[in-house]
Design a protein around this motif. Structure first.
Motif, PDB file in Angstrom:
ATOM      1  N   GLY A 297      17.862   8.311  -8.114  1.00  0.00           N
ATOM      2  CA  GLY A 297      17.970   6.855  -8.766  1.00  0.00           C
ATOM      3  C   GLY A 297      19.095   6.762  -9.940  1.00  0.00           C
ATOM      4  N   GLY A 298      20.033   7.515 -10.004  1.00  0.00           N
ATOM      5  CA  GLY A 298      21.143   7.310 -11.074  1.00  0.00           C
ATOM      6  C   GLY A 298      21.618   5.950 -10.857  1.00  0.00           C
TER       7      GLY A 298
ATOM      8  N   LYS B 248       0.787  -1.207  -0.010  1.00  0.00           N
ATOM      9  CA  LYS B 248      -0.058  -0.032   0.032  1.00  0.00           C
ATOM     10  C   LYS B 248       0.768   1.295   0.009  1.00  0.00           C
ATOM     11  CE  LYS B 248      -3.789   2.222   2.451  1.00  0.00           C
ATOM     12  NZ  LYS B 248      -5.013   1.925   3.467  1.00  0.00           N
ATOM     13  N   ASP B 249       1.709   1.016   0.790  1.00  0.00           N
ATOM     14  CA  ASP B 249       2.656   2.402   0.820  1.00  0.00           C
ATOM     15  C   ASP B 249       3.488   2.812  -0.581  1.00  0.00           C
ATOM     16  OD1 ASP B 249       2.295   2.969   3.659  1.00  0.00           O
ATOM     17  OD2 ASP B 249       4.054   1.847   4.058  1.00  0.00           O
ATOM     18  N   LEU B 250       3.967   1.690  -1.129  1.00  0.00           N
ATOM     19  CA  LEU B 250       4.315   1.919  -2.293  1.00  0.00           C
ATOM     20  C   LEU B 250       3.594   2.262  -3.544  1.00  0.00           C
ATOM     21  CD1 LEU B 250       7.075   1.633  -4.059  1.00  0.00           C
ATOM     22  CD2 LEU B 250       6.830  -0.655  -4.233  1.00  0.00           C
ATOM     23  N   ALA B 251       2.410   1.768  -3.423  1.00  0.00           N
ATOM     24  CA  ALA B 251       1.218   2.260  -4.363  1.00  0.00           C
ATOM     25  C   ALA B 251       0.922   3.743  -4.089  1.00  0.00           C
ATOM     26  CB  ALA B 251       0.163   1.309  -4.420  1.00  0.00           C
ATOM     27  N   GLN B 252       0.664   4.057  -2.907  1.00  0.00           N
ATOM     28  CA  GLN B 252       0.216   5.587  -2.621  1.00  0.00           C
ATOM     29  C   GLN B 252       1.277   6.366  -3.297  1.00  0.00           C
ATOM     30  OE1 GLN B 252       0.087   6.562   1.596  1.00  0.00           O
ATOM     31  NE2 GLN B 252      -1.923   7.420   1.105  1.00  0.00           N
ATOM     32  N   ALA B 253       2.870   6.066  -3.011  1.00  0.00           N
ATOM     33  CA  ALA B 253       3.814   6.997  -3.405  1.00  0.00           C
ATOM     34  C   ALA B 253       3.563   7.165  -4.845  1.00  0.00           C
ATOM     35  CB  ALA B 253       5.273   6.354  -3.134  1.00  0.00           C
ATOM     36  N   ILE B 254       3.357   5.930  -5.683  1.00  0.00           N
ATOM     37  CA  ILE B 254       3.343   6.025  -7.305  1.00  0.00           C
ATOM     38  C   ILE B 254       1.901   6.901  -7.511  1.00  0.00           C
ATOM     39  CG2 ILE B 254       2.637   4.712  -9.089  1.00  0.00           C
ATOM     40  CD1 ILE B 254       4.332   2.320  -7.740  1.00  0.00           C
TER      41      ILE B 254
ATOM     42  N   THR C  87      11.527   1.880 -13.983  1.00  0.00           N
ATOM     43  CA  THR C  87      10.158   2.790 -13.876  1.00  0.00           C
ATOM     44  C   THR C  87      10.360   3.344 -12.507  1.00  0.00           C
ATOM     45  OG1 THR C  87       9.318   1.106 -15.312  1.00  0.00           O
ATOM     46  CG2 THR C  87       7.722   2.581 -13.902  1.00  0.00           C
ATOM     47  N   ALA C  88      10.862   2.750 -11.437  1.00  0.00           N
ATOM     48  CA  ALA C  88      10.843   3.132 -10.301  1.00  0.00           C
ATOM     49  C   ALA C  88      11.694   4.453 -10.340  1.00  0.00           C
ATOM     50  CB  ALA C  88      11.114   2.170  -9.233  1.00  0.00           C
TER      51      ALA C  88
END
Length: 248
Positions: A186-187, A26-32, A77-78
């Motif tokens: 994210g390099g 859920k946390d990751l989905a919310q960030a996206i 993608t991240a």
């Protein structure tokens, strides 16, 4: 807008994992969802629930950024999504055209490892229209050691070759990135930007395809990345053989 759990996305970007979007926590989905909303792809609630609206926005984002697998989250993608936040916060390297004007000891200053003070509007090399500010985000990214300074001077000379052959001004979207900054956006872990040995550049006349071909014809451009759909061409002077790649 809800707080964005950047760490969750950073950790995923570094994990080399791949997951269907519907399977992320859920946390990751919310960030996206938050990042897609910032970039105008998503208009729903930031509730961490991956429904059709989130999936459609995610798929549209991936399509417009030349990313494969519209329903899957992977490291590339991240990392791309993290760039949305950096741009929104104004912390990205701002495109700066190299005008060819004379060097000037004005603007923000910084101290190099040698103790020398340089200025944002000062040329790295007097005869080359590329300033410390263009390469170090207006002197906010201080070179960590002499090797980085040497590499910045080296890539400045490569830049001069490219500019001379291209025949008109070039701008810089990204130059030196200290390790912490590179991680933040994210390099790539082994990015040549970390060593001061790379520039992402663009032509002020907009002809990225021609710029890429010019760079390809110059032997001192050892690493050449096609980011034309993102608005830049990457050049670097890495040791070793020539390397080409396309950005997703």
């Amino acid at each position: 807008m809800a707080d964005i759990n950047v760490e969750a996305l950073k950790n995923f970007a570094n994990s080399k994992a791949e997951k269907k979007l519907v399977a992320v926590d859920k946390d990751l989905a919310q960030a996206i969802q938050n990042l897609l909303k910032i970039s105008k792809y998503y208009t729903g609630e930031m509730d961490g629930i991956v429904g059709n609206g989130t999936l459609d926005a995610f798929a549209k984002y991936k399509q417009e950024h030349w990313l494969e697998y519209p329903d899957t989250l992977g490291p590339t993608t991240a990392s791309s999504l993290l760039e949305i936040l950096e741009k929104h916060q104004g912390s990205t390297d701002q495109p700066q055209p190299s005008s060819g004007s004379q060097s000037s000891k004005t603007g923000q200053s910084m101290k190099l490892p040698s103790g020398k003070i340089v200025y944002s509007d000062e040329r790295i090399i007097d005869t080359i229209p590329l300033t410390w500010g263009e390469v170090t985000a207006k002197c906010t990214r201080v070179p960590e050691n002499k090797q980085v300074v040497d590499n910045i001077e080296k890539i400045a000379r490569v830049f001069a070759e490219v500019r001379d052959k291209y025949g008109s001004p070039l701008g810089v979207t990204s130059g030196y990135r200290p390790p912490a900054i590179n991680r933040q956006i994210g390099g790539a872990r082994a990015s040549q930007h970390i060593t001061g040995n790379a520039l992402d550049i663009y032509p002020t006349d907009g002809n990225l395809k021609r710029l890429y071909e010019v760079c390809k014809a110059i032997p001192s451009v050892v690493g050449l990345g096609s980011g034309m759909h993102r608005g830049f061409v990457h050049i670097d002077a890495r040791p070793g053989g020539r390397t080409y790649w396309n950005y997703p």
